[in-house]
Design a protein around this motif. Sequence first.
Motif, PDB file in Angstrom:
ATOM      1  N   ALA A 241      21.130  63.856 102.260  1.00 27.01           N
ATOM      2  CA  ALA A 241      20.552  65.157 102.609  1.00 27.01           C
ATOM      3  C   ALA A 241      19.599  65.052 103.794  1.00 27.01           C
ATOM      4  CB  ALA A 241      19.826  65.742 101.398  1.00 27.01           C
ATOM      5  N   GLY A 244      21.739  64.630 106.816  1.00 25.07           N
ATOM      6  CA  GLY A 244      22.413  65.900 107.076  1.00 25.07           C
ATOM      7  C   GLY A 244      21.488  66.906 107.727  1.00 25.07           C
ATOM      8  N   LYS A 245      20.245  66.945 107.275  1.00 26.54           N
ATOM      9  CA  LYS A 245      19.281  67.880 107.868  1.00 26.54           C
ATOM     10  C   LYS A 245      19.008  67.523 109.321  1.00 26.54           C
ATOM     11  CE  LYS A 245      14.695  69.872 107.054  1.00 26.54           C
ATOM     12  NZ  LYS A 245      13.489  69.847 106.180  1.00 26.54           N
ATOM     13  N   LYS A 248      22.052  68.426 111.421  1.00 21.91           N
ATOM     14  CA  LYS A 248      22.119  69.877 111.596  1.00 21.91           C
ATOM     15  C   LYS A 248      21.290  70.329 112.784  1.00 21.91           C
ATOM     16  CE  LYS A 248      21.162  74.243 109.208  1.00 21.91           C
ATOM     17  NZ  LYS A 248      20.675  74.855 107.937  1.00 21.91           N
ATOM     18  N   ARG A 295      35.409  65.127 100.475  1.00 24.48           N
ATOM     19  CA  ARG A 295      33.966  65.075 100.304  1.00 24.48           C
ATOM     20  C   ARG A 295      33.249  65.161 101.652  1.00 24.48           C
ATOM     21  NH1 ARG A 295      30.089  60.035  98.518  1.00 24.48           N
ATOM     22  NH2 ARG A 295      28.147  61.231  98.488  1.00 24.48           N
ATOM     23  N   TYR A 297      34.242  66.647 104.431  1.00 27.29           N
ATOM     24  CA  TYR A 297      34.243  68.011 104.968  1.00 27.29           C
ATOM     25  C   TYR A 297      33.346  68.927 104.150  1.00 27.29           C
ATOM     26  CZ  TYR A 297      37.816  67.046 108.445  1.00 27.29           C
ATOM     27  OH  TYR A 297      38.486  66.555 109.539  1.00 27.29           O
ATOM     28  N   ALA A 298      33.171  68.620 102.869  1.00 28.84           N
ATOM     29  CA  ALA A 298      32.220  69.389 102.063  1.00 28.84           C
ATOM     30  C   ALA A 298      30.800  69.161 102.565  1.00 28.84           C
ATOM     31  CB  ALA A 298      32.341  69.000 100.592  1.00 28.84           C
ATOM     32  N   LEU A 299      30.480  67.908 102.915  1.00 29.30           N
ATOM     33  CA  LEU A 299      29.166  67.620 103.503  1.00 29.30           C
ATOM     34  C   LEU A 299      29.000  68.315 104.849  1.00 29.30           C
ATOM     35  CD1 LEU A 299      28.770  63.790 102.732  1.00 29.30           C
ATOM     36  CD2 LEU A 299      27.491  65.677 101.710  1.00 29.30           C
ATOM     37  N   GLU A 301      30.434  71.096 105.830  1.00 29.64           N
ATOM     38  CA  GLU A 301      30.221  72.521 105.613  1.00 29.64           C
ATOM     39  C   GLU A 301      28.792  72.802 105.153  1.00 29.64           C
ATOM     40  OE1 GLU A 301      32.108  75.260 106.109  1.00 29.64           O
ATOM     41  OE2 GLU A 301      33.443  73.909 107.188  1.00 29.64           O
ATOM     42  N   ARG A 302      28.228  71.846 104.409  1.00 30.39           N
ATOM     43  CA  ARG A 302      26.862  72.033 103.915  1.00 30.39           C
ATOM     44  C   ARG A 302      25.830  71.894 105.026  1.00 30.39           C
ATOM     45  NH1 ARG A 302      22.424  72.718 103.175  1.00 30.39           N
ATOM     46  NH2 ARG A 302      21.028  72.218 101.412  1.00 30.39           N
ATOM     47  N   TRP A 303      26.058  70.959 105.958  1.00 26.79           N
ATOM     48  CA  TRP A 303      24.998  70.637 106.903  1.00 26.79           C
ATOM     49  C   TRP A 303      25.310  70.964 108.363  1.00 26.79           C
ATOM     50  CZ3 TRP A 303      20.558  70.035 104.759  1.00 26.79           C
ATOM     51  CH2 TRP A 303      20.455  69.463 103.479  1.00 26.79           C
ATOM     52  N   ARG A 306      29.084  75.507 112.318  1.00 28.62           N
ATOM     53  CA  ARG A 306      30.351  75.671 113.023  1.00 28.62           C
ATOM     54  C   ARG A 306      30.094  76.289 114.399  1.00 28.62           C
ATOM     55  NH1 ARG A 306      35.217  75.074 110.857  1.00 28.62           N
ATOM     56  NH2 ARG A 306      35.392  74.530 108.651  1.00 28.62           N
TER      57      ARG A 306
END
Length: 324
Positions: A241, A244-245, A248, A295, A297-299, A301-303, A306
């Motif tokens: 996380a 990911g932050k 982002k 998994r 691509y799920a990460l 989409e979360r972080w 697009r």
Amino acid sequence: MQLRRPTRPYGFRPGRSQHDALDALAAALTWKKVGFVLDADLRGFFDTLDKAWLVKFVQHRVADPRILRLIQKWLHAGVMEDGQWSETEMGTPQGSVISPLLANIYLHHAFDLWVDVWRKKCAHGDIIVIRYADDFVLGFQHRTEADRFLRELRDRLGKFGLELNSDKTRLIEFGRYAEQRRAKRGEGKPEPFDFLGFTHISGKRRDGTFKVRRKTIRKRMRAKLRGIKQQVRQRMHNPVAQTGKWLKSVVQGYFNYHAVPGNLNSLGIFRERVIRLWRRTLIRRSQTHRITWDRMYALAERWLPRPRELHPSPVLRFSANHPS
């Protein structure tokens, strides 16, 4: 946009951002009778500008001797490399807060004022001038005027210790009618040119009229991805996380500048490569947990945001900002 308007350089001031310069360039190429573009590059500008000339230019507007002494101290501050101080005989220290201001002052006298006089006295066709700091692009209606300008520009810059980089300075055929002329001669599409992070390409709208297409410069994208790769590896053992932050913010910052109309494919490629770099790092840090693409691509989409257009049409925005 008036033909004889004075040169208005961009850079390091309100209302003179990089996108303001890009908007002005797109509008000028769309509206003016430009057939040739001079893509100019100064060789080591900050390292070669003459300090004596710079002080003279500053004295044109500043009379306070205390300010002049302070500027001279800045110019002679030298540089630190690997803990060793060395004096610089030429140029202005890069990274200094005052360097961009001094660069604009220098080029205002060495370039801007001369260009305004040149096009009033020598030019018969349309000429456009877009300068952002030490990067500038010029457009000409006639090839003969472009050739003459380039010859005289070299002499003008030489008087102030400046030099064009012959390997990167090009005069190319580009503009509303360049593609038609080249097609009649059996030649390909006009060459693209780079300016402020974008490759400018001759394109067409749906109705067949001329438009300037812009794509992220490939080598700039590769350099950005190399930097992200290094940073992600350094964060290998951080919580997912947390990484990911951080990603982002990096990806969103990249999009904030490059998300112009027509550039979404490049942004999509950039995002996909960031995902792959992140996945490789996650795989390297764990020998027991396999990171599937589902998994991953799920990460993403979360972080990872697009790509979407964050800037309007440059011509429309220029028209709104300059209604006259």
